[in-house]
Design a protein around this motif. Structure first.
Motif, PDB file in Angstrom:
ATOM      1  N   MET A 122     -14.033 -12.117  12.839  1.00 37.97           N
ATOM      2  CA  MET A 122     -14.008 -11.314  11.633  1.00 37.97           C
ATOM      3  C   MET A 122     -13.037 -10.139  11.776  1.00 37.97           C
ATOM      4  N   SER A 123     -12.971  -9.541  12.966  1.00 43.53           N
ATOM      5  CA  SER A 123     -12.074  -8.396  13.146  1.00 43.53           C
ATOM      6  C   SER A 123     -10.608  -8.823  13.080  1.00 43.53           C
ATOM      7  N   VAL A 124     -10.327 -10.062  13.478  1.00 41.95           N
ATOM      8  CA  VAL A 124      -8.950 -10.551  13.382  1.00 41.95           C
ATOM      9  C   VAL A 124      -8.555 -10.680  11.916  1.00 41.95           C
ATOM     10  N   LEU A 125      -9.478 -11.124  11.083  1.00 38.62           N
ATOM     11  CA  LEU A 125      -9.217 -11.242   9.652  1.00 38.62           C
ATOM     12  C   LEU A 125      -8.948  -9.868   9.027  1.00 38.62           C
ATOM     13  N   ILE A 126      -9.733  -8.887   9.407  1.00 36.92           N
ATOM     14  CA  ILE A 126      -9.521  -7.529   8.903  1.00 36.92           C
ATOM     15  C   ILE A 126      -8.150  -7.014   9.335  1.00 36.92           C
ATOM     16  N   PHE A 127      -7.803  -7.263  10.591  1.00 42.58           N
ATOM     17  CA  PHE A 127      -6.481  -6.851  11.072  1.00 42.58           C
ATOM     18  C   PHE A 127      -5.369  -7.541  10.291  1.00 42.58           C
ATOM     19  N   GLN A 128      -5.497  -8.844  10.088  1.00 40.96           N
ATOM     20  CA  GLN A 128      -4.460  -9.599   9.383  1.00 40.96           C
ATOM     21  C   GLN A 128      -4.281  -9.112   7.951  1.00 40.96           C
ATOM     22  N   ILE A 129      -5.380  -8.838   7.265  1.00 41.36           N
ATOM     23  CA  ILE A 129      -5.294  -8.365   5.881  1.00 41.36           C
ATOM     24  C   ILE A 129      -4.650  -6.980   5.830  1.00 41.36           C
ATOM     25  N   ALA A 130      -5.089  -6.078   6.697  1.00 37.14           N
ATOM     26  CA  ALA A 130      -4.516  -4.734   6.716  1.00 37.14           C
ATOM     27  C   ALA A 130      -3.036  -4.781   7.088  1.00 37.14           C
ATOM     28  N   ASN A 131      -2.674  -5.597   8.043  1.00 41.25           N
ATOM     29  CA  ASN A 131      -1.286  -5.737   8.458  1.00 41.25           C
ATOM     30  C   ASN A 131      -0.441  -6.325   7.331  1.00 41.25           C
ATOM     31  N   PHE A 132      -0.992  -7.304   6.609  1.00 39.90           N
ATOM     32  CA  PHE A 132      -0.281  -7.916   5.488  1.00 39.90           C
ATOM     33  C   PHE A 132      -0.025  -6.901   4.379  1.00 39.90           C
ATOM     34  N   VAL A 133      -1.031  -6.090   4.057  1.00 39.28           N
ATOM     35  CA  VAL A 133      -0.878  -5.084   3.004  1.00 39.28           C
ATOM     36  C   VAL A 133       0.177  -4.051   3.400  1.00 39.28           C
ATOM     37  N   LEU A 134       0.127  -3.599   4.636  1.00 38.84           N
ATOM     38  CA  LEU A 134       1.127  -2.631   5.106  1.00 38.84           C
ATOM     39  C   LEU A 134       2.527  -3.242   5.132  1.00 38.84           C
ATOM     40  N   ALA A 135       2.636  -4.511   5.518  1.00 38.25           N
ATOM     41  CA  ALA A 135       3.943  -5.175   5.536  1.00 38.25           C
ATOM     42  C   ALA A 135       4.490  -5.333   4.116  1.00 38.25           C
ATOM     43  N   ALA A 136       3.637  -5.723   3.173  1.00 38.66           N
ATOM     44  CA  ALA A 136       4.086  -5.862   1.787  1.00 38.66           C
ATOM     45  C   ALA A 136       4.549  -4.519   1.238  1.00 38.66           C
ATOM     46  N   LEU A 137       3.824  -3.477   1.563  1.00 43.17           N
ATOM     47  CA  LEU A 137       4.203  -2.137   1.126  1.00 43.17           C
ATOM     48  C   LEU A 137       5.538  -1.717   1.737  1.00 43.17           C
ATOM     49  N   MET A 138       5.715  -1.987   3.016  1.00 42.06           N
ATOM     50  CA  MET A 138       6.944  -1.615   3.702  1.00 42.06           C
ATOM     51  C   MET A 138       8.144  -2.349   3.104  1.00 42.06           C
ATOM     52  N   TYR A 139       8.007  -3.653   2.856  1.00 42.56           N
ATOM     53  CA  TYR A 139       9.124  -4.408   2.306  1.00 42.56           C
ATOM     54  C   TYR A 139       9.387  -4.051   0.849  1.00 42.56           C
ATOM     55  N   THR A 140       8.372  -3.652   0.109  1.00 43.57           N
ATOM     56  CA  THR A 140       8.584  -3.178  -1.254  1.00 43.57           C
ATOM     57  C   THR A 140       9.355  -1.860  -1.242  1.00 43.57           C
ATOM     58  N   LEU A 141       9.005  -0.973  -0.323  1.00 45.60           N
ATOM     59  CA  LEU A 141       9.752   0.277  -0.182  1.00 45.60           C
ATOM     60  C   LEU A 141      11.196   0.008   0.231  1.00 45.60           C
ATOM     61  N   LEU A 142      11.403  -0.949   1.128  1.00 43.77           N
ATOM     62  CA  LEU A 142      12.767  -1.304   1.531  1.00 43.77           C
ATOM     63  C   LEU A 142      13.548  -1.896   0.361  1.00 43.77           C
ATOM     64  N   GLY A 143      12.889  -2.686  -0.473  1.00 45.48           N
ATOM     65  CA  GLY A 143      13.535  -3.236  -1.662  1.00 45.48           C
ATOM     66  C   GLY A 143      13.963  -2.146  -2.620  1.00 45.48           C
ATOM     67  N   ARG A 144      13.089  -1.170  -2.835  1.00 41.24           N
ATOM     68  CA  ARG A 144      13.461  -0.049  -3.707  1.00 41.24           C
ATOM     69  C   ARG A 144      14.619   0.735  -3.117  1.00 41.24           C
ATOM     70  N   LEU A 145      14.595   0.951  -1.811  1.00 42.26           N
ATOM     71  CA  LEU A 145      15.683   1.677  -1.157  1.00 42.26           C
ATOM     72  C   LEU A 145      17.004   0.927  -1.319  1.00 42.26           C
ATOM     73  N   ALA A 146      16.983  -0.387  -1.104  1.00 44.69           N
ATOM     74  CA  ALA A 146      18.209  -1.180  -1.233  1.00 44.69           C
ATOM     75  C   ALA A 146      18.729  -1.169  -2.668  1.00 44.69           C
ATOM     76  N   LEU A 147      17.834  -1.340  -3.639  1.00 48.52           N
ATOM     77  CA  LEU A 147      18.273  -1.314  -5.028  1.00 48.52           C
ATOM     78  C   LEU A 147      18.798   0.053  -5.433  1.00 48.52           C
ATOM     79  N   THR A 148      18.165   1.106  -4.943  1.00 46.49           N
ATOM     80  CA  THR A 148      18.635   2.453  -5.261  1.00 46.49           C
ATOM     81  C   THR A 148      20.018   2.687  -4.670  1.00 46.49           C
ATOM     82  N   LEU A 149      20.253   2.204  -3.460  1.00 49.23           N
ATOM     83  CA  LEU A 149      21.568   2.371  -2.839  1.00 49.23           C
ATOM     84  C   LEU A 149      22.637   1.542  -3.550  1.00 49.23           C
ATOM     85  N   LEU A 150      22.272   0.337  -3.980  1.00 49.02           N
ATOM     86  CA  LEU A 150      23.244  -0.536  -4.632  1.00 49.02           C
ATOM     87  C   LEU A 150      23.531  -0.141  -6.073  1.00 49.02           C
TER      88      LEU A 150
END
Length: 95
Positions: free
Chosen positions: A1-29
């Motif tokens: 169960m703790s692995v599932l919690i880790f995976q979900i939290a890691n996935f949410v943080l990764a999605a957030l990070m890549y969304t921020l990177l997408g905004r940064l790239a679009l803002t620069l372009l």
């Protein structure tokens, strides 16, 4: 169960990070004043995240660099999440 919690939290943080990177790239372009649909969508998705980043980032940082700091803070959060779960032994059963 703790692995599932880790995976979900890691996935949410990764999605957030890549969304921020997408905004940064679009803002620069396209430039910050561009009114395209995708940049507006990225802005609406990531603006709620930038508010707490402003609180923990020193006020001398220019507003334009705030996105870079937001990406950095989410990377640090992902590393701390992995280290915390590994140190507690919660990930020892994961292969």
């Amino acid at each position: 169960m703790s692995v599932l919690i880790f995976q979900i939290a890691n996935f949410v943080l990764a999605a957030l990070m890549y969304t921020l990177l997408g905004r940064l790239a679009l803002t620069l372009l396209l430039g910050a004043g561009h009114s395209g649909f995708m940049l507006r969508a990225f802005t609406r998705l990531t603006d709620p995240v930038l508010w707490p980043v402003r609180l923990i980032t020193p006020s001398l940082v220019p507003r334009g660099l705030l996105l870079i700091f937001a990406v950095t803070w989410t990377m640090i959060a992902r590393v701390l999440l992995a280290v915390g779960f590994a140190a507690s032994g919660a990930l020892s059963g994961a292969a």
